[in-house]
Design an enzyme around this catalytic site. Structure first.
Site, short mmCIF file in Angstrom:
data_model
loop_
_atom_site.label_atom_id
_atom_site.label_comp_id
_atom_site.label_asym_id
_atom_site.label_seq_id
_atom_site.Cartn_x
_atom_site.Cartn_y
_atom_site.Cartn_z
N LYS A 46 0.86 -1.05 -0.13
CA LYS A 46 0.04 0.01 -0.16
C LYS A 46 0.89 1.21 -0.13
O LYS A 46 1.68 1.48 1.08
CB LYS A 46 -0.97 0.09 1.18
N ASP A 93 -2.84 10.03 3.88
CA ASP A 93 -4.34 9.49 4.13
C ASP A 93 -5.02 10.54 5.26
O ASP A 93 -5.07 10.24 6.19
CB ASP A 93 -4.43 8.17 4.73
N LYS A 97 -10.47 12.46 8.58
CA LYS A 97 -9.91 11.96 9.95
C LYS A 97 -10.10 12.86 10.93
O LYS A 97 -10.11 14.20 10.44
CB LYS A 97 -8.44 11.45 9.74
N ASP A 147 1.35 6.43 5.76
CA ASP A 147 0.44 5.19 5.21
C ASP A 147 1.01 4.67 3.91
O ASP A 147 0.25 3.97 3.14
CB ASP A 147 -0.99 5.91 4.93
N ASP A 152 -12.53 6.79 3.96
CA ASP A 152 -11.30 6.41 4.62
C ASP A 152 -10.88 4.99 4.69
O ASP A 152 -9.61 4.50 4.96
CB ASP A 152 -11.58 6.76 6.09
N GLU A 203 -9.78 3.45 2.27
CA GLU A 203 -9.38 3.67 0.89
C GLU A 203 -8.01 2.50 0.56
O GLU A 203 -7.89 2.29 -0.53
CB GLU A 203 -8.54 5.01 0.66
N ARG A 241 -7.52 -0.65 1.30
CA ARG A 241 -8.38 -1.93 0.32
C ARG A 241 -8.55 -1.60 -0.92
O ARG A 241 -8.52 -2.51 -2.04
CB ARG A 241 -9.34 -2.59 1.17
#
Ligand code: BES
Ligand code: MN
Ligand code: ZN
Length: 502
Positions: free
Chosen positions: A267, A272, A279, A290, A349, A351, A353
């Site tokens: 990833k 993020d 968030k 992230d 959020d 995101e 996956r």
């Protein structure tokens, strides 16, 4: 960078500024310390008896200009309880040692840590752990601090002292391996620590291209290439960002031409913010980390190419930011993935996956023998395991068992969570094939359920490194508030063992 070598010889003859001798709880020396004690009975006996620090792992007792020794200082290092010695204790002691010596201005040191007995470990294993600890312990990330220049007074050379019987090919190879693994880990840390305004998808692509080896091929797809290829889920997440996405593919052909590769998917979310499902602002800065899944993949490629591992490895990294621009994807949107599966976006959020599903589906097309993915995927994993273990889930029993074994050996630890079939219904959607969140319960598992829809029959292990990829408190081997390089030691060890078994 410190130079680490293997040395032989007795402690009193070493001319280094520092000679380090471990002392076990109860005031017990290893062989070299015992020899020195025999020469220096009074002083040494006195220190061993009157100080009771030997159980306090990492504490020192310095003896300056000890008569009959050639070195400026003889440092007695408390190694703790013999029963509790592990390779990781050696790694941590070595990290602490090199940091402390460096601060004291010791430039060359000879250390006798490898004499410590560790059950089930070879001398080579110990050399590797001590080497890794030294490289990793000295790691800093301060190039953005204009006043902090690298000190020239720090530790320049560490010699890991062995008996002449032990100092052989395997031990030297272990040191080479330690260096490759450490440089891979450091590469991953440097990527992770770089802030989001510098570490953008484009920059990450450039970093991948900076890896060079005759058997390595790196391709970085830009937005146009990504549109053409049809990585539509990645594009959906990218809609809210002003920066272009990247899709990075690495191909290392170290093995036989027709052997199926191990696929590593990471990833690469360079920041993020959560997207429209924004968030909270507290600790949001940490979401620059992230992309640590992609950093692990690149760090592993750095290590395995340095080591010339005879194995084929495919790397796949989807990279974007998750922001809130005017075109951002929204809760309720239905998007179609590269594979064709439709996804109802209930929380922007979740995101990770979404971008990973395209990368996994692409990896499957390349017919790998197995897939390992790395992702800072869920806050739920931090709640479940904290920073002590990476979450492990998946369908590949052999790869999972192999990773558990490597986790124990490297102390880059993993802990398995179940992927029972019943969890799958949590991501059923009323209007699309699946939804991107499975509700509050079992968040790490339902995220893995989502990924499982994209790996087909390929044996697959998912590593949720949300809790382990960075460490706000720091450890002996990893600085406060920085990326750890989690996954690099683990998977380099896994791949090395896989080769030995083939
Ligand atoms: N990158 C985060 C996961 C994360 C959070 C990692 C905190 C490390 C520390 C991920 O993209 C995310 O936001 N996941 C959500 C999923 C949820 C909306 C289903 C989460 O864990 O809250
Ligand atoms: Mn998120
Ligand atoms: Zn994320």
């Amino acid at each position: 960078m410190i130079n680490i070598e293997i040395g032989v010889g007795s402690a009193h003859e070493q001319v280094d500024d520092g000679v380090v001798l471990p002392v076990l709880k109860g005031g017990v020396f290893t062989a070299s310390g015992e020899n020195l004690r025999n020469m220096q009975t009074e002083i040494m006996d006195d220190v061993l008896k009157t100080r009771d620090i030997w159980g306090n792992q990492g504490e020192y007792y310095p003896l300056y200009r000890l008569q009959g020794t050639a070195s400026r200082s003889t440092m007695l290092l408390a190694a703790g309880d013999e029963k509790k010695l592990t390779l990781h204790v050696l790694r941590s002691l070595s990290a602490k040692l090199t940091k402390d010596l460096s601060k004291q201005g010791v430039q060359q040191a000879a250390c006798y840590l490898a004499e410590l007995p560790v059950k089930g470990a070879s001398v080579a294993d110990k050399v590797q752990a001590i080497g890794e600890g030294a490289y990793l312990g000295l790691y800093t990330f301060n190039h953005h601090q204009t006043t902090k220049k690298e000190s020239t007074n720090g530790l320049q050379c560490l010699r890991i002292m062995l008996t002449s019987d032990d100092a052989g090919k395997e031990e030297n190879a272990a040191l080479v391996k330690a260096k490759a693994v450490a440089l891979g880990t450091i590469f991953a840390r440097n990527l992770g620590n770089e802030p989001g305004n510098i570490c953008t998808p484009e920059w990450l692509g450039e970093q991948a291209l900076s890896l060079s080896h005759p058997k390595l091929n790196v391709t970085v797809m830009d937005k146009e290439d990504i549109e053409e290829a049809g990585f539509t889920a990645l594009l959906a997440v990218n809609q809210g960002s002003a920066k272009e996405p990247r899709f990075i593919v690495l191909n290392y052909q170290g093995g036989k031409k027709d052997d199926a590769p191990v696929a590593l998917v990471g990833k690469g979310l360079t920041f993020d913010a959560g997207g429209i499902s924004i968030k909270p602002s507290a600790a949001m800065d940490e979401m620059k980390f992230d992309m640590c899944g992609s950093a692990a993949v690149l760090g592993i490629f750095k290590a395995i190419t340095d080591m010339n591992l005879p194995i084929n490895v495919l790397g796949v990294i989807p990279s974007t930011e998750n922001l809130l621009g005017a075109a951002a994807y929204k809760p309720g949107d239905v998007i179609t993935s590269y594979q064709g599966t439709t996804i109802e976006v209930l929380n922007t959020d979740a995101e990770g996956r979404v971008i990973l599903c395209d990368a996994l589906a692409y990896a499957v097309e390349q017919k790998p023998c197995e897939i390992i993915d790395f992702a800072t995927l869920t806050g739920a994993c931090v709640v479940a395991l904290g920073g002590q273990a990476t979450g492990l889930l998946g369908t590949g029993e052999a790869v999972k068992e192999g990773l558990k074994k490597s986790g124990r050996h490297t102390h880059d630890r993993v802990w398995e969570l179940p992927l029972f079939e019943e969890y799958q219904e949590q991501i059923d959607s009323k209007i699309a094939d699946i939804k991107n969140t499975g509700g509050r319960e079992a968040g790490t598992i339902t995220a893995a359920c989502f990924l499982s829809r994209f790996v087909g029959d390929v044996p697959w292990a998912h590593l949720d490194i949300a809790g382990t990829a960075w460490n706000m408190k720091g450890t002996d081997i990893s600085p406060v508030g920085g990326a750890t390089g989690a996954g690099v030691r683990l998977v380099v060890d896994y791949l090395s063992r896989k080769i030995e078994q083939a």
